[in-house]
Write an enzyme that holds these catalytic residues in place. Structure first.
Site, PDB file in Angstrom:
ATOM      1  N   CYS A 245       0.863  -1.180   0.000  1.00  0.00           N
ATOM      2  CA  CYS A 245       0.000   0.000   0.000  1.00  0.00           C
ATOM      3  C   CYS A 245       0.901   1.233   0.000  1.00  0.00           C
ATOM      4  O   CYS A 245       2.041   1.149  -0.459  1.00  0.00           O
ATOM      5  CB  CYS A 245      -0.989  -0.022   1.172  1.00  0.00           C
ATOM      6  SG  CYS A 245      -0.258   0.193   2.815  1.00  0.00           S
TER       7      CYS A 245
ATOM      8  N   ARG B 225      -3.343  -0.705   5.234  1.00  0.00           N
ATOM      9  CA  ARG B 225      -3.905  -1.765   4.399  1.00  0.00           C
ATOM     10  C   ARG B 225      -2.972  -2.950   4.201  1.00  0.00           C
ATOM     11  O   ARG B 225      -3.389  -4.106   4.353  1.00  0.00           O
ATOM     12  CB  ARG B 225      -4.312  -1.194   3.036  1.00  0.00           C
ATOM     13  CG  ARG B 225      -5.446  -0.197   3.135  1.00  0.00           C
ATOM     14  CD  ARG B 225      -5.692   0.513   1.836  1.00  0.00           C
ATOM     15  NE  ARG B 225      -4.653   1.527   1.630  1.00  0.00           N
ATOM     16  CZ  ARG B 225      -4.585   2.304   0.551  1.00  0.00           C
ATOM     17  NH1 ARG B 225      -5.451   2.155  -0.432  1.00  0.00           N
ATOM     18  NH2 ARG B 225      -3.630   3.211   0.445  1.00  0.00           N
TER      19      ARG B 225
ATOM     20  N   ASP C 237      -8.085   3.812   1.198  1.00  0.00           N
ATOM     21  CA  ASP C 237      -7.164   4.121   2.292  1.00  0.00           C
ATOM     22  C   ASP C 237      -7.968   4.614   3.494  1.00  0.00           C
ATOM     23  O   ASP C 237      -8.618   5.652   3.429  1.00  0.00           O
ATOM     24  CB  ASP C 237      -6.174   5.197   1.838  1.00  0.00           C
ATOM     25  CG  ASP C 237      -5.061   5.436   2.838  1.00  0.00           C
ATOM     26  OD1 ASP C 237      -5.121   4.909   3.968  1.00  0.00           O
ATOM     27  OD2 ASP C 237      -4.121   6.166   2.485  1.00  0.00           O
TER      28      ASP C 237
END
Length: 163
Positions: free
Chosen positions: A9, A15, A127
């Protein structure tokens, strides 16, 4: 040699460590612990050495997952030792494919939600960093939904190597 998967990420604190933890659990449950290595990284190094975001840790622990982690930045040189690079959104996918030294390396990069048959055309895991805990919970749901098909694909590759 183990099959190596890296989740990526942006900063490697939300994440990708979540995906790493969930997928490592799935690998262990499938009895592939010695055959598959799972890790994560970020496209940027802003948080290098930091632990996962406290909301990521809370959501993982509530789900029964391991949460130890230290953030690091993805390096182009890693492609030579990785079998599969899993991007958490289309921006990461593009950045990673630009970093890839060869076309073969670029082909190793896949979007996580491409393994979720219910995802449709929306393949990005949003996100959650600038939001509240519910965004982290949604992220976990998306990661868990993609994990069975990703596990099946990795298991097929691992068994193909053994044949």
């Amino acid at each position: 040699m183990p099959y190596r998967v890296c989740f990526v990420c942006t900063g490697n604190i939300c994440r990708s460590p979540m995906a790493e933890s969930v997928f490592r659990t799935r690998i262990e449950e499938a009895g592939l612990g010695g055959l598959v290595e799972v890790d994560s990284a970020g496209t940027d190094g802003w948080h290098e050495g930091d632990g996962a975001d406290s909301r990521t840790v809370a959501v993982l622990e509530a789900g029964g997952y391991e949460s130890s982690h230290a953030a690091r930045q993805f390096q182009s040189s890693w492609f030579s030792r990785l079998d599969l690079v899993i991007a958490l959104d289309s921006g990461h996918l593009k950045a990673l494919r630009r970093l890839a030294p060869t076309a073969e390396d670029a082909d190793k990069v896949r979007l996580l939600r491409s393994y979720d048959p219910a995802a449709g055309d929306d393949l990005d895991v949003p996100d959650p960093y600038y939001g509240h805990i519910d965004g982290f919970e949604e992220c976990l749901e998306m990661v868990e939904a993609a994990s069975p098909a990703l596990l099946a694909a990795v298991q097929e590759r691992v068994e193909g190597r053994a044949a």
